[in-house]
Write a protein that holds these residues in place. Structure first.
Motif, PDB file in Angstrom:
ATOM      1  N   UNK A 180     -13.815 -63.396 -35.288  1.00 24.95           N
ATOM      2  CA  UNK A 180     -14.613 -62.925 -34.623  1.00 24.95           C
ATOM      3  C   UNK A 180     -14.982 -61.663 -34.068  1.00 24.95           C
ATOM      4  N   UNK A 181     -15.700 -61.007 -35.220  1.00 20.79           N
ATOM      5  CA  UNK A 181     -16.625 -59.594 -35.686  1.00 20.79           C
ATOM      6  C   UNK A 181     -17.329 -59.273 -34.553  1.00 20.79           C
ATOM      7  N   UNK A 182     -17.761 -59.698 -33.362  1.00 19.05           N
ATOM      8  CA  UNK A 182     -18.867 -59.596 -32.120  1.00 19.05           C
ATOM      9  C   UNK A 182     -18.512 -60.532 -30.984  1.00 19.05           C
ATOM     10  N   UNK A 183     -18.169 -59.205 -30.765  1.00 17.01           N
ATOM     11  CA  UNK A 183     -17.373 -60.010 -28.647  1.00 17.01           C
ATOM     12  C   UNK A 183     -16.654 -60.672 -29.453  1.00 17.01           C
ATOM     13  N   UNK A 184     -14.448 -59.687 -29.258  1.00 12.36           N
ATOM     14  CA  UNK A 184     -13.607 -60.984 -29.946  1.00 12.36           C
ATOM     15  C   UNK A 184     -13.245 -61.273 -28.745  1.00 12.36           C
TER      16      UNK A 184
ATOM     17  N   UNK B 284     -10.029 -62.150 -26.835  1.00 16.50           N
ATOM     18  CA  UNK B 284     -10.533 -62.155 -25.733  1.00 16.50           C
ATOM     19  C   UNK B 284     -10.470 -60.550 -25.582  1.00 16.50           C
ATOM     20  N   UNK B 285     -10.168 -59.666 -26.160  1.00 20.88           N
ATOM     21  CA  UNK B 285     -10.707 -58.309 -26.092  1.00 20.88           C
ATOM     22  C   UNK B 285     -11.898 -57.763 -26.134  1.00 20.88           C
ATOM     23  N   UNK B 286     -13.027 -58.642 -26.278  1.00 21.51           N
ATOM     24  CA  UNK B 286     -14.988 -58.088 -26.298  1.00 21.51           C
ATOM     25  C   UNK B 286     -14.878 -56.899 -27.154  1.00 21.51           C
ATOM     26  N   UNK B 287     -13.902 -56.703 -28.027  1.00 23.10           N
ATOM     27  CA  UNK B 287     -14.273 -56.111 -29.063  1.00 23.10           C
ATOM     28  C   UNK B 287     -15.069 -56.384 -30.455  1.00 23.10           C
ATOM     29  N   UNK B 288     -16.175 -55.229 -31.030  1.00 22.03           N
ATOM     30  CA  UNK B 288     -16.986 -55.149 -31.945  1.00 22.03           C
ATOM     31  C   UNK B 288     -16.507 -54.297 -33.150  1.00 22.03           C
ATOM     32  N   UNK B 289     -16.451 -54.969 -34.159  1.00 26.14           N
ATOM     33  CA  UNK B 289     -15.606 -54.913 -35.064  1.00 26.14           C
ATOM     34  C   UNK B 289     -16.725 -53.340 -35.540  1.00 26.14           C
ATOM     35  N   UNK B 290     -16.472 -52.717 -35.851  1.00 24.07           N
ATOM     36  CA  UNK B 290     -16.754 -51.138 -36.281  1.00 24.07           C
ATOM     37  C   UNK B 290     -17.934 -51.116 -37.200  1.00 24.07           C
ATOM     38  N   UNK B 291     -18.732 -50.535 -37.552  1.00 22.08           N
ATOM     39  CA  UNK B 291     -19.835 -50.776 -39.256  1.00 22.08           C
ATOM     40  C   UNK B 291     -18.908 -50.404 -39.947  1.00 22.08           C
TER      41      UNK B 291
ATOM     42  N   UNK C  27     -22.589 -64.342 -30.038  1.00 20.45           N
ATOM     43  CA  UNK C  27     -24.511 -63.349 -30.585  1.00 20.45           C
ATOM     44  C   UNK C  27     -25.682 -64.241 -29.639  1.00 20.45           C
ATOM     45  N   UNK C  28     -24.874 -65.035 -28.885  1.00 17.98           N
ATOM     46  CA  UNK C  28     -26.564 -65.188 -27.814  1.00 17.98           C
ATOM     47  C   UNK C  28     -25.845 -64.594 -26.468  1.00 17.98           C
ATOM     48  N   UNK C  29     -24.648 -64.220 -26.672  1.00 24.86           N
ATOM     49  CA  UNK C  29     -24.615 -63.728 -25.308  1.00 24.86           C
ATOM     50  C   UNK C  29     -23.939 -62.898 -25.082  1.00 24.86           C
ATOM     51  N   UNK C  30     -25.327 -61.532 -25.436  1.00 22.90           N
ATOM     52  CA  UNK C  30     -25.749 -60.217 -24.887  1.00 22.90           C
ATOM     53  C   UNK C  30     -26.032 -60.025 -23.510  1.00 22.90           C
TER      54      UNK C  30
ATOM     55  N   UNK D  39     -20.782 -58.494 -23.675  1.00 20.52           N
ATOM     56  CA  UNK D  39     -20.994 -59.400 -24.424  1.00 20.52           C
ATOM     57  C   UNK D  39     -20.354 -60.811 -24.287  1.00 20.52           C
ATOM     58  N   UNK D  40     -19.868 -61.610 -24.337  1.00 20.34           N
ATOM     59  CA  UNK D  40     -19.450 -62.208 -24.005  1.00 20.34           C
ATOM     60  C   UNK D  40     -19.183 -62.278 -22.081  1.00 20.34           C
TER      61      UNK D  40
END
Length: 495
Positions: A257-261, A263-270, A294-297, A411-412
């Motif tokens: 889950x690269x976006x707002x993982x 349970x951690x909420x992490x975003x995969x770095x660029x 993605x829609x929960x930003x 997000x999330x």
């Protein structure tokens, strides 16, 4: 009328009413009975106690009253079902592989808590945040569409597939999927189930983020697959550990889950995004991209990175997403996107499992996302989630500083917090429920032994900041009982 006669009258009325319920079915709450019959809570309590003494109902503290099971002859002795342990195993060349179908991690977020309990474990938007009017209008319009109740194409309505493809590809759209690359599924969980069944046989290893979504672990284990953890940090999945896990296991599937993982909420770095896809491609492995949030930003999220599938000409990424989280638990409409021969396998499993997603739901989804209400709803949710997130984080720091928070995601639905060393997770979650707040334990998010005791605390299922304050106050009470001695503390909230 005396209290005694009131109790007798109410007991007689309820005795007749109970006949309309099935054995084991829950009666209305005590509060509802007080309002319906305009009697005192004491009268209701005594009437239910009388019926319980008669064996008409069974009362369960904190859960309510239920119609009693009918008494009858003694049940026959159970048969020997031990043979099923082998029959329910997945058969491989090496022998049977146990298939553990454990839904407990999913049921935590699906279970409806008892009345009066604040939901910090909810996995969906609070009803006040759901677009109920827009959904009702969309469903009404959909029902009037010509052929709305006919059988849809097995892949889904092409207009809806094209809409999902545009969302995945983003503004440019040159490198992303087209409508022909998309299958409509019955929500994200269904898409995930189809993807894992298509990509890995029973007994195969499947690489997963650690921690990760329990529903995905349940899907993999139900298919007889072996989840293998790859740790995440504040920047998401760690590429060097992914490469090592692929070499060690020979796995051909990674779920992330690269976006707002969750349970951690992490975003995969660029700098890690292309690296993850490259490593998987070189190992001949698929990346299942669960783009659930993605829609929960939140309002302060800024520009979001595009999906991994937006620039994937080689078909490494199998992308999935859903409309359910951003709308309603019952709008179970999602999408799978893939390129190459894998799409045919996904399509075959999808058809065998589901035939198709009901056409009225697809038509309603099209009506909703094409209406002026849709962008307004997205803005409203983004604006509502940010203050809930910030308020929960602030109240935790003030009232329960012993729970250490990960970075607040933009997000999330939730925050990920860590309890002090030595905490008993079951004791803490049980104490929280007794105090009137439901929290999600962290253990189900790990496919191996968890490194510590974590909790997932959600804010999207709450009514607002006042309820969050009260929920944290109740959590503080639970922590005072369950955390190791001296680990609590913080400023108490006003009652």
């Amino acid at each position: 009328m005396t209290e005694r006669s009131s109790v007798a009258d109410l007991a007689r009325t309820l005795r007749e009413e109970v006949d309309r319920y099935s054995p084991g079915e829950r009666l209305p709450s005590s509060r509802a009975l007080v309002d319906r019959y305009r009697v005192s809570p004491v009268t209701v309590s005594r009437a239910l106690a009388q019926l319980a003494a008669e064996g008409v109902v069974v009362t369960r503290p904190g859960a309510g009253a239920y119609r009693a099971e009918p008494s009858g002859p003694a049940k026959p002795a159970p048969g020997d079902t031990s043979w099923q342990e082998v029959a329910l195993s997945a058969q491989t060349a090496a022998g049977p592989v146990p298939r553990s179908v454990d839904a407990s991690g999913v049921l935590v977020t699906l279970a409806e808590p008892p009345p009066g309990v604040i939901e910090f474990n909810g996995g969906y938007l609070h009803p006040s945040l759901q677009p109920e009017r827009a959904l009702a209008a969309a469903l009404a319009r959909a029902g009037r569409r010509p052929g709305a109740w006919n059988r849809p194409p097995t892949d889904g309505l092409f207009e809806l597939r094209a809409w999902f493809a545009r969302q995945i590809a983003g503004p440019g759209g040159e490198g992303g999927p087209t409508g022909a690359d998309v299958l409509i599924t019955a929500g994200g969980q269904s898409a995930l189930t189809t993807a894992l069944r298509a990509l890995a046989p029973p007994g195969a290893p499947v690489l997963v983020e650690s921690p990760t979504y329990p529903g995905m672990l349940a899907v993999a284990r139900a298919a007889g697959q072996r989840p293998v953890p790859v740790p995440v940090d504040a920047d998401g999945l760690r590429p060097e550990l992914l490469a090592a896990a692929l070499r060690a296991t020979g796995a051909r599937v990674l779920v992330c889950q690269p976006l707002f993982q969750n349970p951690t909420g992490a975003v995969l770095a660029r700098e890690r995004r292309r690296e993850v896809v490259r490593i998987a491609r070189e190992a001949g492995a698929f990346v299942v991209e669960d783009d659930f949030a993605r829609s929960l930003a939140h309002e302060d999220a800024g520009a979001l990175p595009p999906p991994l599938a937006a620039d994937d000409p080689d078909g490494v990424v199998v992308h999935l997403r859903s409309l359910t989280k951003i709308t309603s638990p019952s709008l179970r409409v999602g999408a799978l996107a893939a390129r190459g021969p894998v799409l045919e396998r996904l399509r075959a499993i999808h058809v065998v499992d589901q035939f198709f997603v009901p056409r009225p739901l697809q038509e309603a989804a099209l009506e909703l996302v094409g209406s002026p209400a849709w962008p307004r709803h997205l803005r409203a949710v983004a604006a509502a989630l940010r203050p809930r997130r910030d308020h929960l984080a602030a109240e935790l720091r003030r009232q329960v500083p012993a729970l250490v928070q990960a970075a607040a995601p933009r997000g999330g639905f939730h925050l990920w917090v860590r309890a002090p060393e030595g905490t008993d997770e079951a004791a803490l979650t049980g104490a929280a429920l007794r105090a009137g707040v439901a929290v999600t334990p962290g253990r189900p998010y790990f496919c191996a032994e968890p490194p510590a005791v974590d909790l997932r605390l959600g804010f999207a299922a709450t009514a607002g900041t006042a309820e969050i304050t009260e929920g944290v106050r109740r959590l503080r009470t639970a922590c005072a009982q369950a955390l190791p001695h001296g680990a609590g503390g913080g400023e108490p909230a006003p009652a």
